[in-house]
Design a protein around this motif. Structure first.
Motif, PDB file in Angstrom:
ATOM      1  N   LEU A 140       1.046  -1.088   0.106  1.00  0.00           N
ATOM      2  CA  LEU A 140      -0.211   0.124   0.179  1.00  0.00           C
ATOM      3  C   LEU A 140       0.833   1.384  -0.401  1.00  0.00           C
ATOM      4  O   LEU A 140       0.765   2.308  -0.688  1.00  0.00           O
ATOM      5  N   VAL A 141       2.124   1.868   0.886  1.00  0.00           N
ATOM      6  CA  VAL A 141       3.051   2.581   1.215  1.00  0.00           C
ATOM      7  C   VAL A 141       3.879   2.472  -0.944  1.00  0.00           C
ATOM      8  O   VAL A 141       4.242   3.470  -1.412  1.00  0.00           O
ATOM      9  N   LEU A 142       4.320   1.205  -0.741  1.00  0.00           N
ATOM     10  CA  LEU A 142       5.554   1.641  -2.145  1.00  0.00           C
ATOM     11  C   LEU A 142       4.651   1.826  -3.533  1.00  0.00           C
ATOM     12  O   LEU A 142       5.249   1.968  -4.456  1.00  0.00           O
ATOM     13  N   GLN A 143       3.669   0.472  -3.364  1.00  0.00           N
ATOM     14  CA  GLN A 143       2.730   0.885  -4.527  1.00  0.00           C
ATOM     15  C   GLN A 143       1.730   1.922  -5.410  1.00  0.00           C
ATOM     16  O   GLN A 143       1.834   2.264  -6.730  1.00  0.00           O
ATOM     17  N   LYS A 144       1.417   2.392  -3.484  1.00  0.00           N
ATOM     18  CA  LYS A 144       0.355   3.796  -4.052  1.00  0.00           C
ATOM     19  C   LYS A 144       0.272   4.574  -3.287  1.00  0.00           C
ATOM     20  O   LYS A 144      -0.794   5.693  -3.208  1.00  0.00           O
ATOM     21  N   GLY A 145       1.369   4.373  -2.550  1.00  0.00           N
ATOM     22  CA  GLY A 145       1.983   5.781  -1.590  1.00  0.00           C
ATOM     23  C   GLY A 145       0.624   6.101  -0.354  1.00  0.00           C
ATOM     24  O   GLY A 145       1.127   7.861  -0.639  1.00  0.00           O
ATOM     25  N   LYS A 146       0.161   4.855  -0.094  1.00  0.00           N
ATOM     26  CA  LYS A 146       0.099   5.216   1.199  1.00  0.00           C
ATOM     27  C   LYS A 146       0.682   5.735   2.385  1.00  0.00           C
ATOM     28  O   LYS A 146       1.999   4.655   2.263  1.00  0.00           O
ATOM     29  N   THR A 147       0.296   6.525   3.563  1.00  0.00           N
ATOM     30  CA  THR A 147       0.466   6.510   4.976  1.00  0.00           C
ATOM     31  C   THR A 147      -0.529   5.579   5.676  1.00  0.00           C
ATOM     32  O   THR A 147      -1.346   6.111   5.403  1.00  0.00           O
ATOM     33  N   ILE A 148       0.634   4.543   6.291  1.00  0.00           N
ATOM     34  CA  ILE A 148      -0.740   3.628   6.816  1.00  0.00           C
ATOM     35  C   ILE A 148      -0.010   3.617   8.265  1.00  0.00           C
ATOM     36  O   ILE A 148       0.825   3.988   8.964  1.00  0.00           O
ATOM     37  N   VAL A 149      -0.858   3.428   9.292  1.00  0.00           N
ATOM     38  CA  VAL A 149      -0.756   3.003  10.985  1.00  0.00           C
ATOM     39  C   VAL A 149      -2.251   1.307  11.353  1.00  0.00           C
ATOM     40  O   VAL A 149      -2.977   2.133  10.795  1.00  0.00           O
ATOM     41  N   ASP A 150      -1.170   0.710  11.633  1.00  0.00           N
ATOM     42  CA  ASP A 150      -1.328  -0.285  11.696  1.00  0.00           C
ATOM     43  C   ASP A 150      -1.672  -1.243  13.181  1.00  0.00           C
ATOM     44  O   ASP A 150       0.126  -1.312  13.175  1.00  0.00           O
ATOM     45  N   GLU A 151      -1.950  -2.468  13.403  1.00  0.00           N
ATOM     46  CA  GLU A 151      -0.895  -2.618  14.092  1.00  0.00           C
ATOM     47  C   GLU A 151      -0.267  -4.035  13.356  1.00  0.00           C
ATOM     48  O   GLU A 151      -1.364  -5.067  12.996  1.00  0.00           O
ATOM     49  N   GLU A 152       0.319  -4.535  13.657  1.00  0.00           N
ATOM     50  CA  GLU A 152       0.977  -5.415  13.311  1.00  0.00           C
ATOM     51  C   GLU A 152       1.713  -6.455  14.460  1.00  0.00           C
ATOM     52  O   GLU A 152       2.313  -6.327  15.254  1.00  0.00           O
ATOM     53  N   THR A 153       1.660  -8.068  14.425  1.00  0.00           N
ATOM     54  CA  THR A 153       1.792  -8.826  15.669  1.00  0.00           C
ATOM     55  C   THR A 153       2.539  -9.895  14.666  1.00  0.00           C
ATOM     56  O   THR A 153       1.861 -11.108  13.142  1.00  0.00           O
ATOM     57  N   ASN A 154       4.228  -9.899  14.552  1.00  0.00           N
ATOM     58  CA  ASN A 154       4.720 -10.889  13.966  1.00  0.00           C
ATOM     59  C   ASN A 154       5.830 -11.847  14.950  1.00  0.00           C
ATOM     60  O   ASN A 154       5.692 -11.294  15.612  1.00  0.00           O
ATOM     61  N   THR A 155       5.772 -12.606  14.303  1.00  0.00           N
ATOM     62  CA  THR A 155       5.937 -14.020  14.596  1.00  0.00           C
ATOM     63  C   THR A 155       7.361 -14.172  14.341  1.00  0.00           C
ATOM     64  O   THR A 155       7.936 -14.583  12.982  1.00  0.00           O
ATOM     65  N   ILE A 156       8.775 -14.055  14.908  1.00  0.00           N
ATOM     66  CA  ILE A 156      10.310 -14.322  14.232  1.00  0.00           C
ATOM     67  C   ILE A 156      10.923 -15.688  13.984  1.00  0.00           C
ATOM     68  O   ILE A 156       9.908 -16.375  14.488  1.00  0.00           O
ATOM     69  N   ARG A 157      10.939 -16.286  12.923  1.00  0.00           N
ATOM     70  CA  ARG A 157      11.031 -17.098  12.275  1.00  0.00           C
ATOM     71  C   ARG A 157      11.190 -17.949  12.881  1.00  0.00           C
ATOM     72  O   ARG A 157      11.448 -19.328  13.922  1.00  0.00           O
TER      73      ARG A 157
END
Length: 211
Positions: free
Chosen positions: A115-132
């Motif tokens: 969304l940022v790199l292709q559409k130029g949007k600024t986003i704010v979101d919660e991301e739940t990340n799991t380290i591999r």
């Protein structure tokens, strides 16, 4: 013979003057080149010092700060990001999220990044990340924005991700306390009222009687 000798002397004089002029021009150009070189070296030194200061500032921030190119490869990772991934910078730069996170996490991050790199949007979101590698799961509040070059083209994504895992755990605890009796751990009236309200809303939507 005398005329020929005189001609040779004149040619020699002209050649000598030409050599002297050429030597002078070469010396001047050498001085100019040295001045330009010294100026460039000075700029490089200033730039390096500026970059070092910026690196120190970014490394002192607890939040993860990073840059990614249009191919989703890391361009920069501050200390918090390196600590999260447990890798030095040279093992992060040029790599993608699929190299560090599990499949579901990498796919979710990629959708946001697109969304940022292709559409130029600024986003704010919660991301739940799991380290591999470790299986550790962390929740971040991430802000991501595009960076544009002088022609208005997106050349990078800048991301700032703040760890809110402790906050989310506290919210879950408060929610549990609000809906369950502390001593018996049984659902309380608040939870019953909430469930009844949800059932009534669903009943209205489906135009059915509440059993």
């Amino acid at each position: 013979v005398i005329a020929m000798a005189s001609g040779f002397r004149n040619e020699a004089t002209v050649a000598k003057l030409g050599q002297e002029r050429l030597a002078s021009e070469l010396a001047q150009r050498s001085e100019d080149y040295q001045r330009v070189t010294n100026a460039l070296q000075g700029q490089v030194t200033l730039l390096a010092a500026s970059e070092n200061k910026l690196q120190t500032i970014l490394d002192s921030v607890d939040a993860c700060i990073y840059l990614k190119d249009p191919h989703y490869r890391y361009l920069f990772a501050n200390r918090a990001t390196r600590d999260l991934l447990m890798r030095p910078a040279d093992e992060i730069i040029g790599f993608c999220d699929t190299d560090f996170f599990d499949e579901a996490t990498a796919a979710y991050i990629r959708r946001n990044d697109a969304l940022v790199l292709q559409k130029g949007k600024t986003i704010v979101d919660e991301e739940t990340n799991t380290i591999r590698n470790t299986g550790k799961t962390i929740t971040y509040r991430s802000t991501k924005l595009p960076l544009f070059d002088e022609h208005g083209r997106i050349y990078a994504l800048c991301g700032i991700s703040t760890d809110i895992t402790a906050l989310k755990e506290r919210e879950a605890q408060l929610k549990h306390i609000a809906h369950y009796d502390v001593l018996t751990m049984l659902p309380n009236r608040t939870l019953l009222a909430d469930r009844l309200h949800q059932a009534m809303v669903q009943s209205r939507r489906r135009r059915q009687l509440l059993a």
